[in-house]
Design a protein around this motif. Structure first.
Motif, PDB file in Angstrom:
ATOM      1  N   SER A   1      22.307  30.962 -17.338  1.00 42.42           N
ATOM      2  CA  SER A   1      23.932  31.564 -17.556  1.00 42.42           C
ATOM      3  C   SER A   1      24.148  32.551 -18.535  1.00 42.42           C
ATOM      4  O   SER A   1      24.261  33.647 -18.851  1.00 42.42           O
ATOM      5  CB  SER A   1      24.853  30.666 -17.995  1.00 42.42           C
ATOM      6  N   GLN A   2      23.162  32.145 -19.752  1.00 41.44           N
ATOM      7  CA  GLN A   2      23.131  33.114 -20.833  1.00 41.44           C
ATOM      8  C   GLN A   2      22.293  34.539 -20.414  1.00 41.44           C
ATOM      9  O   GLN A   2      22.507  35.660 -20.496  1.00 41.44           O
ATOM     10  CB  GLN A   2      22.181  32.557 -22.038  1.00 41.44           C
TER      11      GLN A   2
ATOM     12  N   GLU B   1      29.836  33.607 -25.883  1.00 38.60           N
ATOM     13  CA  GLU B   1      30.052  32.200 -25.501  1.00 38.60           C
ATOM     14  C   GLU B   1      28.975  31.434 -24.769  1.00 38.60           C
ATOM     15  O   GLU B   1      28.633  30.200 -25.013  1.00 38.60           O
ATOM     16  CB  GLU B   1      31.128  32.334 -24.242  1.00 38.60           C
ATOM     17  N   GLN B   2      28.073  32.146 -24.075  1.00 38.00           N
ATOM     18  CA  GLN B   2      26.944  31.599 -23.306  1.00 38.00           C
ATOM     19  C   GLN B   2      25.911  31.320 -24.458  1.00 38.00           C
ATOM     20  O   GLN B   2      25.232  30.313 -24.454  1.00 38.00           O
ATOM     21  CB  GLN B   2      26.080  32.238 -22.200  1.00 38.00           C
TER      22      GLN B   2
ATOM     23  N   GLN C   1      24.139  41.013 -16.873  1.00 36.83           N
ATOM     24  CA  GLN C   1      25.468  41.903 -16.546  1.00 36.83           C
ATOM     25  C   GLN C   1      25.844  42.887 -17.568  1.00 36.83           C
ATOM     26  O   GLN C   1      26.127  43.984 -17.333  1.00 36.83           O
ATOM     27  CB  GLN C   1      26.391  40.989 -16.258  1.00 36.83           C
TER      28      GLN C   1
ATOM     29  N   ALA D   1      24.575  36.712 -18.128  1.00 38.45           N
ATOM     30  CA  ALA D   1      25.300  37.481 -19.231  1.00 38.45           C
ATOM     31  C   ALA D   1      24.639  38.409 -19.528  1.00 38.45           C
ATOM     32  O   ALA D   1      25.450  39.749 -19.623  1.00 38.45           O
ATOM     33  CB  ALA D   1      26.200  36.473 -19.969  1.00 38.45           C
TER      34      ALA D   1
ATOM     35  N   ARG E   1      34.119  42.667 -22.458  1.00 34.90           N
ATOM     36  CA  ARG E   1      34.144  41.092 -21.533  1.00 34.90           C
ATOM     37  C   ARG E   1      33.040  40.674 -21.666  1.00 34.90           C
ATOM     38  O   ARG E   1      32.713  39.460 -21.606  1.00 34.90           O
ATOM     39  CB  ARG E   1      35.205  41.307 -20.425  1.00 34.90           C
ATOM     40  N   ALA E   2      31.844  41.372 -20.949  1.00 36.98           N
ATOM     41  CA  ALA E   2      30.722  40.805 -20.987  1.00 36.98           C
ATOM     42  C   ALA E   2      30.045  40.496 -22.263  1.00 36.98           C
ATOM     43  O   ALA E   2      29.319  39.377 -22.257  1.00 36.98           O
ATOM     44  CB  ALA E   2      29.894  41.894 -20.457  1.00 36.98           C
ATOM     45  N   ARG E   3      30.195  41.101 -23.437  1.00 37.26           N
ATOM     46  CA  ARG E   3      29.803  40.852 -24.684  1.00 37.26           C
ATOM     47  C   ARG E   3      30.295  39.334 -25.101  1.00 37.26           C
ATOM     48  O   ARG E   3      29.861  38.807 -25.825  1.00 37.26           O
ATOM     49  CB  ARG E   3      30.194  42.058 -25.820  1.00 37.26           C
ATOM     50  N   GLN E   4      31.828  39.388 -24.773  1.00 40.87           N
ATOM     51  CA  GLN E   4      32.368  38.098 -25.161  1.00 40.87           C
ATOM     52  C   GLN E   4      31.767  36.812 -24.343  1.00 40.87           C
ATOM     53  O   GLN E   4      31.448  35.762 -24.946  1.00 40.87           O
ATOM     54  CB  GLN E   4      33.808  38.098 -24.962  1.00 40.87           C
ATOM     55  N   SER E   5      31.396  37.063 -22.945  1.00 35.01           N
ATOM     56  CA  SER E   5      30.900  36.131 -22.109  1.00 35.01           C
ATOM     57  C   SER E   5      29.640  35.687 -22.920  1.00 35.01           C
ATOM     58  O   SER E   5      28.866  34.554 -22.845  1.00 35.01           O
ATOM     59  CB  SER E   5      30.740  36.539 -20.807  1.00 35.01           C
TER      60      SER E   5
ATOM     61  N   GLN F   1      26.786  28.315 -26.219  1.00 32.59           N
ATOM     62  CA  GLN F   1      26.848  27.229 -25.176  1.00 32.59           C
ATOM     63  C   GLN F   1      25.265  26.600 -25.253  1.00 32.59           C
ATOM     64  O   GLN F   1      24.784  25.433 -25.401  1.00 32.59           O
ATOM     65  CB  GLN F   1      27.056  27.491 -23.661  1.00 32.59           C
TER      66      GLN F   1
END
Length: 156
Positions: free
Chosen positions: A31-32, A89-90, A38, A35, A82-86, A93
């Motif tokens: 997922s990271q 978060e990844q 992306q 992200a 938003r992609a940086r924030q995601s 995680q």
């Protein structure tokens, strides 16, 4: 025997927990990577679009087109944020999953160490028992030998 069985059960459960934690970690890492990919794509697209805007401005463009370009760049900037924030978060995680995996691995290592120490203690007990038996046999043989020597020596 029941201690060994209980310990074996703990080891098996902990191995399963390590495997589960490893699968969760691998999923978080994927997922990271997605992200990150992306974000990279959006940033690349923004650079290309900015170059296109610069070229269009050099060639002369209508104010409405400039407004459209700027609005679209603003949308891209929002998507990049938003992609940086995601991605953050990844990354969080992944860090959390790594800690969970490490904790389970530490548990497993502790149990393995306990099993190893028990095996060493058992081996030491076996060695001592064997040495004791050997010493007893030697002592008995010496006594028999002394008794035999005494009996043959006194008959002469």
């Amino acid at each position: 025997m029941s201690r060994t069985s209980a310990l074996d059960t703990l080891i098996e459960l902990t191995r399963e927990a390590v495997d589960n934690a490893g699968r969760h970690l691998a999923g978080a890492q994927r997922s990271q990577q997605q992200a990150q990919s992306q974000l990279d794509t959006l940033q690349h697209y923004r650079q290309e679009y900015s170059r296109g805007l610069q070229q269009a401005m050099q060639q002369g463009m209508q104010p409405a087109s400039l407004i459209n370009y700027q609005a679209f760049l603003g949308s891209l900037d929002d998507a990049i944020d938003r992609a940086r924030q995601s991605l953050r978060e990844q990354q969080r995680q992944v860090s959390q999953r790594q800690q969970q995996w490490l904790e389970q691995q530490r548990k497993l290592n502790s149990y393995d160490t306990l099993v190893e120490r028990r095996a060493q203690a058992e081996q030491l007990r076996d060695n001592r028992r064997e040495q004791r038996l050997t010493d007893e046999l030697s002592a008995q043989l010496r006594l028999r030998g002394n008794a035999f020597t005494s009996s043959t020596g006194s008959s002469r």
